[in-house]
Design an enzyme around this catalytic site. Structure first.
Site, mmCIF file in Angstrom:
data_model
loop_
_atom_site.group_PDB
_atom_site.id
_atom_site.type_symbol
_atom_site.label_atom_id
_atom_site.label_comp_id
_atom_site.label_asym_id
_atom_site.label_seq_id
_atom_site.Cartn_x
_atom_site.Cartn_y
_atom_site.Cartn_z
ATOM 1 N N CYS A 1 -11.146 -27.326 13.255
ATOM 2 C CA CYS A 1 -10.163 -26.518 12.528
ATOM 3 C C CYS A 1 -8.836 -27.275 12.465
ATOM 4 O O CYS A 1 -8.437 -27.935 13.419
ATOM 5 C CB CYS A 1 -9.983 -25.167 13.237
ATOM 6 S SG CYS A 1 -8.652 -24.151 12.571
ATOM 7 N N ASP B 1 0.872 -1.162 0.000
ATOM 8 C CA ASP B 1 0.000 0.000 0.000
ATOM 9 C C ASP B 1 0.917 1.222 0.000
ATOM 10 O O ASP B 1 2.038 1.173 0.500
ATOM 11 C CB ASP B 1 -0.878 -0.023 1.254
ATOM 12 C CG ASP B 1 -1.973 1.039 1.154
ATOM 13 O OD1 ASP B 1 -2.122 1.647 0.077
ATOM 14 O OD2 ASP B 1 -2.663 1.251 2.163
ATOM 15 N N HIS C 1 -4.470 -19.083 14.206
ATOM 16 C CA HIS C 1 -5.864 -19.519 14.047
ATOM 17 C C HIS C 1 -6.668 -18.527 13.207
ATOM 18 O O HIS C 1 -7.388 -18.927 12.289
ATOM 19 C CB HIS C 1 -6.564 -19.737 15.381
ATOM 20 C CG HIS C 1 -8.027 -20.023 15.176
ATOM 21 N ND1 HIS C 1 -8.492 -21.245 14.735
ATOM 22 C CD2 HIS C 1 -9.116 -19.215 15.247
ATOM 23 C CE1 HIS C 1 -9.799 -21.183 14.562
ATOM 24 N NE2 HIS C 1 -10.215 -19.964 14.872
ATOM 25 N N CYS D 1 -5.781 -25.912 11.876
ATOM 26 C CA CYS D 1 -4.582 -25.086 12.035
ATOM 27 C C CYS D 1 -3.684 -25.666 13.131
ATOM 28 O O CYS D 1 -4.123 -26.479 13.949
ATOM 29 C CB CYS D 1 -4.949 -23.628 12.341
ATOM 30 S SG CYS D 1 -5.442 -23.291 14.039
ATOM 31 N N CYS E 1 -5.190 -25.225 16.690
ATOM 32 C CA CYS E 1 -6.335 -26.077 17.048
ATOM 33 C C CYS E 1 -5.974 -27.560 17.087
ATOM 34 O O CYS E 1 -6.593 -28.335 17.801
ATOM 35 C CB CYS E 1 -7.503 -25.813 16.104
ATOM 36 S SG CYS E 1 -8.244 -24.180 16.386
ATOM 37 N N ASP F 1 -7.845 -6.978 2.163
ATOM 38 C CA ASP F 1 -6.792 -6.964 3.175
ATOM 39 C C ASP F 1 -7.353 -6.283 4.408
ATOM 40 O O ASP F 1 -8.270 -5.453 4.313
ATOM 41 C CB ASP F 1 -5.571 -6.164 2.719
ATOM 42 C CG ASP F 1 -5.755 -4.681 2.989
ATOM 43 O OD1 ASP F 1 -6.456 -4.013 2.207
ATOM 44 O OD2 ASP F 1 -5.246 -4.188 4.022
#
Lengths: 368, 368
Positions: A304, A91, A335, A306, A309, A266
């Protein structure tokens, strides 16, 4: 190399697409985590890879102040500097200059501001900003724009949109002249005024850019206003160009925007929330400091996949937050980024199978 | 299951050994990173595995205060609670009670102190501490002891050592009665007084424990005094039991202690230094905030195989420290723990090949 292809259309104005960035294919709609200072807070490049992230964001304004774009250039560019070989969007920092700088003055030629770090006075033109982003070595480059708060007047908004278009034009000229790698997008401004969004979108479409961002939203307006602006803005943009809604990261907002034809997103939301012990779960949020979780053996989200988790209980992560262990911030961030990355993957899958309506209903029922 | 075997003897009083903890074999000499609050600061269990760490430390006093040992027990014990399935040693927290508590009173029966968190008054006996550690589910349990500062008088030191032996005895009794899993070590005190160390070591040897710690060092004395105390203390300990020097983690100190017959070490040094941007390199330390590193493309240590050195430059890590990115703390911690783990692995290899003298010389020349 940069290319965008709309692969399929779905419910509402939703699109399944493909971004080709260098040798990397990125399916859209896509969410890009934010790494303001050339690092996504609390996680490593390897964590991002493991989560399935393909493209991240950094900020030219911040990197210009620290460590300096020339340093990054000397060290081989942002990918080499950070060890992240996925996509990098920078950006311009227009939003940060206007929100962080104690003094700022926008003139036709550029912007005068004070560094929020040491108070030193700076002047940057749109050309400077493009040069900074080219030096940084970003894959996608955002030009300097003028971003206003939600309650701005039509007059202010018109002025801002006009300068934004002029700066976009100048950015394109200098970008061509430099012959930088990367791809220069443009940003549609116009605040909450339909006539200004229309004019800005038309002007930018005439100049022609490989990608169109919708800026100046998520700046204090209510959600219905935001959805409305998105809804009348996307049809004004070229069909075969990616559309990037800046600063939006809540799952529900992403879903509403996808239905209105947005491809890229984003936001600092997932990473910032995580560091404040707030994590996404189907149906809403979980506050990890909550006393009720004290002996909770469950994962943040049991289904989940991840790292967090798969390995840790809510009770343990709560303990880490209570004792201010640094691991807490990383586990919660992993997560949240996984949740959002997975949410977008499911959304794309629904698009592919023409089941976006079902996906929307499942989300509204708190199942996603 | 707990077993210790001396596999080989080397230079000085050095020993190569093997600890069998449950189904895990740990080669000694070994360094154990400290995770005071049930987490090694800034890294995850997976990071520790990747580094090659096999056993870590936690602190009964801290876990008793937060989150409470019963909570850990209810959640299946420390391994299950933290997701770390390697070895866990818990220190009693005697040292912390004496150093952190605003009020503390040692009596024959136990210790009265105030929580450093909320000021509440607490009384704990050696029996309570063993029960706490059994509830936590540690593999190796340290009994409550009395640890003094370096400049303590002979009278004070004698009193402290006497109570330490009495408490060790009581700890063994209650530990037997509870029938806890894990293994109870004892701690040799006696400050810098040879006669007291001798008496304490002899008394504890008579009671018989599966492991012997040397406590009360690294408390402000100079290095030669510390080495001297280690040198006359280790021969007083049973040959076939592991010897654990508490609170020592500088590579040079570890090496000197290994030569004097020590098998196990722990210290917050590598992790605390890392968070202060100070990392181990052959020949000394590197200060990562140093301006000279601003454009340094080298890894912290070019021939190091840790995640940090394989992926990031000094310049980038310096930038992360300057911008206070959380990733900085993790990357520096990974390097320091890897450095020390690797240092011990090299040391054991030298022991195996009967090259410890060469290893010592290489270290002194700054090659390790």
């Amino acid at each position: 190399m940069f290319e965008f292809t709309v692969l399929q259309k779905g419910e509402g104005s939703a699109r399944l697409g493909k971004l080709q960035i260098r040798d990397m294919k990125v399916e859209t709609p896509v969410f890009m985590p934010v790494g303001t200072y050339a690092a996504v807070k609390a996680v490593s490049p390897q964590d991002l890879k493991d989560i399935g992230v393909q493209i991240i964001l950094s900020n030219a304004y911040h990197l210009y102040l620290r460590p300096g774009e020339k340093l990054i250039k000397n060290l081989g560019g942002i990918h080499s500097f950070t060890g992240w070989d996925g996509g990098y969007l920078t950006d311009s920092g227009g939003f940060q200059i206007f929100s962080l700088s104690p003094l700022r003055k926008i003139e036709q030629d550029g912007v005068t501001f004070r560094s929020h770090l040491d108070g030193s006075k700076k002047f940057l033109t749109p050309e400077d900003i493009v040069q900074i982003e080219v030096d940084i070595g970003a894959d996608i480059i955002m030009p300097l724009d003028v971003c206003l708060a939600a309650e701005s007047s039509h007059e202010e908004a018109q002025k801002a949109a006009t300068i934004t278009v002029q700066w976009a034009k100048r950015s394109k000229s200098i970008f061509r002249r430099i012959g930088g790698t990367g791809t220069l997008f443009c940003i549609v401004q116009g605040n909450m005024y339909k006539d200004l969004r229309e004019r800005c979108a038309n002007d930018l479409s005439e100049i022609d850019f490989p990608g169109y961002a919708i800026g100046g939203l998520s700046v204090g307006e209510d959600k219905s206003t935001m959805y409305n602006v998105i809804e009348y803005t996307t049809p004004l943009l070229p069909e075969n160009r990616p559309r990037y809604l800046m600063g939006v990261g809540a799952p529900g907002d992403i879903l509403e925007a996808v239905l209105r034809g947005v491809d890229m997103f984003d936001s600092v939301l997932p990473t910032r929330n995580a560091r404040n012990a707030t994590v996404f779960i189907p149906g809403g949020k979980l506050l990890l400091r909550n006393a009720q979780l004290q002996e909770d053996k469950n994962a943040i989200q049991n289904d989940c996949h991840c790292y967090t988790c798969r390995n840790f209980s809510r009770a343990y992560i709560r303990h880490l937050f209570k004792t201010r262990e640094l691991l807490a911030y990383r586990l919660a961030t992993i997560h949240n980024l996984y949740y959002l990355t997975h949410f977008l993957a499911q959304l794309r899958e629904a698009l592919k199978r023409d089941r976006l309506k079902q996906f929307y209903e499942d989300f509204k029922r708190g199942m996603l």
